[in-house]
Structures are given as structure tokens and as C-alpha cells.
Scaffold this active site. Structure first.
Site, PDB file in Angstrom:
ATOM      1  N   HIS A 125     -16.142  18.933   5.402  1.00  0.00           N
ATOM      2  CA  HIS A 125     -17.076  18.933   4.269  1.00  0.00           C
ATOM      3  C   HIS A 125     -16.504  18.124   3.090  1.00  0.00           C
ATOM      4  CE1 HIS A 125     -19.415  22.289   6.022  1.00  0.00           C
ATOM      5  NE2 HIS A 125     -18.277  22.895   6.237  1.00  0.00           N
TER       6      HIS A 125
HETATM    7  O1  RIB Z   1     -19.873  24.832   2.242  1.00  0.00           O
HETATM    8  C1  RIB Z   1     -18.688  24.103   2.470  1.00  0.00           C
HETATM    9  C2  RIB Z   1     -17.807  24.146   1.259  1.00  0.00           C
HETATM   10  O2  RIB Z   1     -17.402  25.467   1.016  1.00  0.00           O
HETATM   11  C3  RIB Z   1     -16.500  23.336   1.429  1.00  0.00           C
HETATM   12  O3  RIB Z   1     -16.105  22.824   0.192  1.00  0.00           O
HETATM   13  C4  RIB Z   1     -15.516  24.365   1.888  1.00  0.00           C
HETATM   14  O4  RIB Z   1     -14.175  24.033   1.509  1.00  0.00           O
HETATM   15  C5  RIB Z   1     -15.983  25.556   1.114  1.00  0.00           C
HETATM   16  O5  RIB Z   1     -15.426  25.471  -0.189  1.00  0.00           O
END
Ligand code: RIB
Ligand code: CA
Length: 311
Positions: free
Chosen positions: A239
Site C-alpha cells: 500500500h
Molecule cells: O489500508 C492500508 C493502510 O493502512 C496502509 O498504510 C497500512 O500500512 C495501514 O496503515
């Protein structure tokens, strides 16, 4: 042209750590500071993980600051199921001995650095947006001092923590509303793209063969994610690194200018990102939104980005 100054605001976190490493070894950017926020795990761990990581990799001169310990508008829940109780899965880094936290709190470090960089500072925001919002509330002039915010958060396709909300936004929807409405140029990298690209065992093996501290740590984090995946948990989704890719490798993404905002209330929609892809609101776009990703290009780029730790 000089290197682009960045601050990384994060809730480290397994994928946050990989994003940090991709940025640290990127020739195009200069990481000016790492700031932590409550998110994936409690602030004690997110801040400790950042300090331990930076000493472990030898970045003793880059300031690491603690940030908000609580959201502006509380939605309380840590992602232990995804990141483990400490935030780095089953991996334990050596405890930092020499590196100390910066004396400034995140919101102040962000502001002071923005002033020093005279409008060139960019922010990679990969956790709840609490620190950025606090800095904006304390220093409204910050809106003219931040060149661009690259954030991981939200989605147009539904959520991962509720059916309508993505984790980073849901933890602090008010902070995200303040930031998205600030007028600062920004790029949103949400679940639309981050759930469409997963690292594979071949990438981990390549990184382990590279043999640097960073590449082996990244391989360990990926291997933790593969075990998590095989037990029915989240895949090895990058992500946060994808938000960094938007800044330095946008060729792997398809982006569209859209008006976005964040729903702060609503029994079922708190934390929902309103992404007006078709201009129905008639409001001027305030963000560039990543809608598609070339998975193979992105995973290749990220693997090579971490391998740059070999010099
Ligand atoms: O939804 C994904 C996000 O939430 C990413 O940044 C992961 O590290 C969590 O923080
Ligand atoms: Ca994160």
C-alpha cells in the site's frame, strides 16, 4: 536539479517500513525526516519502529520524531491482525542505542522543515493524517509551503476496515477531511490500486540474494506477509510503497484529477472517501487519484528500488 526533499509520515507498519526503505535509497529524493503517528499499532511502537529501523540501516542523521498519539476524531482500532503486535510482524529489529528521537513533535518538525525548504517540501503520508492536520491547524500558512502530498488512503471501490472506509482514513476521518480540503496539491493512492498489486516469492528471493541489510529485511517482511496470506490474511500488498511510486514512478499508474472529500460522520459511511470520478459534484478537482496500476511494472520497480541499497 537537486534532490526532492521529503518527509515520510507513517504508522510503521510492515508496508510502511518497505516504503521508507524505497525512499531512503532513491537517488531522486532526500528524506529530511521520518515522523510517526498512531495507526497500525500504538504510537509507542510506530515511533520505536522508525527509530530502530533508521539506526539499523545506518541513517543516524535523519531526524525521527514522535507524533500524535490519538486521532483528532477517534476511531479506535489497531491492525494487529495485519502487522502483528509490534507493527513489524514477527520481525524484531535491534533496539536503537545511539539514535534518539528529535526533540520536536511531528507537527512542528513538519512545519519547520517546510519553512526551511521554502515551498519545495513534499510529504509522503502513509498512515492516518493526524500529524498533517495538526500542523495545518497550528500553522495555516503551511498550505503555501508544501509542494505536494502523496498519500496512501481511501478508495473509490469500498473499504478494508468497513465496507465503505479504508484504514488510514477511517482511523482519523476529520484529519483526512482537513488535509483533502486544504488546497495543497495532492495525489491519492487508495485501495483501488494498492489491492491490485502483490509482491511474490520471486521478489523476496531476489531481495534476499541481494544481501544488503535493507534487502534482507524487506525479504523478511515479505515472507511474513506470505505466511499471513496463506493463513487467509492480507496478501503482500505494498500500500505505502505505491504512494511513493506515484511520486517517483508514476508511469506504473493511471491517474485522474477528481474532487475528493471525506465523510466524517454517518453510521455506515464514517471514513468513506468521496471520489468524484465523473465530475458529478461540479466541484473543481482537488486531487489526482490513482485508478489503475501495472502490477508487474510496480513490483519490478519496488524490487529494484530496494536493491539500490547495494549502492
Ligand atoms: O489500508 C492500508 C493502510 O493502512 C496502509 O498504510 C497500512 O500500512 C495501514 O496503515
Ligand atoms: Ca501505513
Amino acid at each position: 536539479m537537486g534532490r526532492r526533499p521529503f518527509i515520510i509520515d507513517c504508522d510503521t507498519g510492515t508496508d510502511d517500513a518497505i516504503a521508507i526503505m524505497a525512499a531512503l535509497y532513491c537517488d531522486e529524493v532526500e528524506v529530511k525526516a521520518i515522523t510517526s503517528v498512531n495507526g497500525n499499532v500504538a504510537h509507542q511502537y510506530t515511533s520505536k519502529n522508525n527509530l530502530d529501523l533508521m539506526e539499523y540501516l545506518g541513517f543516524m542523521d535523519i531526524p525521527v520524531a514522535k507524533g500524535a498519539v490519538h486521532p483528532i476524531m477517534a476511531n479506535g482500532y489497531h491492525a494487529h491482525g495485519t502487522h502483528g503486535s509490534t507493527g513489524l510482524g514477527t520481525i524484531s529489529l535491534p533496539e536503537a542505542k545511539d539514535k534518539k528521537f528529535d526533540k520536536r513533535i511531528a507537527s512542528e518538525l513538519i512545519y519547520e522543515t517546510a519553512v526551511e525548504e521554502q515551498g519545495e517540501l513534499e510529504l509522503l503520508v502513509v498512515g492516518p493524517m493526524t500529524n498533517i492536520a495538526i500542523s495545518l491547524l497550528q500553522h495555516p500558512e503551511l498550505t503555501g509551503l508544501i509542494k505536494h502530498i502523496w498519500f496512501m488512503g481511501g478508495s473509490a471501490i469500498g473499504g478494508n476496515v468497513t465496507p465503505t472506509a479504508e484504514f488510514n482514513i477511517w482511523i482519523d476521518p476529520m484529519a483526512a477531511h482537513i488535509v483533502t480540503q486544504s488546497g495543497i496539491p495532492q495525489t491519492m493512492v487508495g485501495l483501488d490500486v494498492t489491492t491490485a498489486a502483490a509482491m511474490k516469492e520471486c521478489h523476496s528471493a531476489e531481495l534476499r540474494t541481494c544481501g544488503t541489510k535493507a534487502s534482507v529485511l524487506c525479504a523478511d517482511l515479505l515472507d511474513y506477509m506470505f505466511i499471513r496470506r496463506d493463513k487467509g490474511g492480507e496478501d503482500a500488498l505494498m500500500h505505502d510503497a505505491m504512494a511513493f511510486a506515484a511520486a517517483v514512478y508514476p508511469e506504473c499508474l493511471e491517474l485522474k484529477d477528481c474532487y475528493i472529500d471525506v465523510e466524517c460522520f454517518g453510521e455506515y459511511t464514517k471514513g468513506h472517501t468521496y471520489v468524484d470520478k465523473k465530475g458529478k459534484s461540479k466541484k473543481e478537482p482537488n486531487a489526482s487519484v490513482a485508478l489503475k496500476v501495472d502490477e508487474e511494472k510496480f513490483c519490478r520497480w519496488l524490487t529494484d528500488a530496494i536493491k539500490k541499497s547495494a549502492g
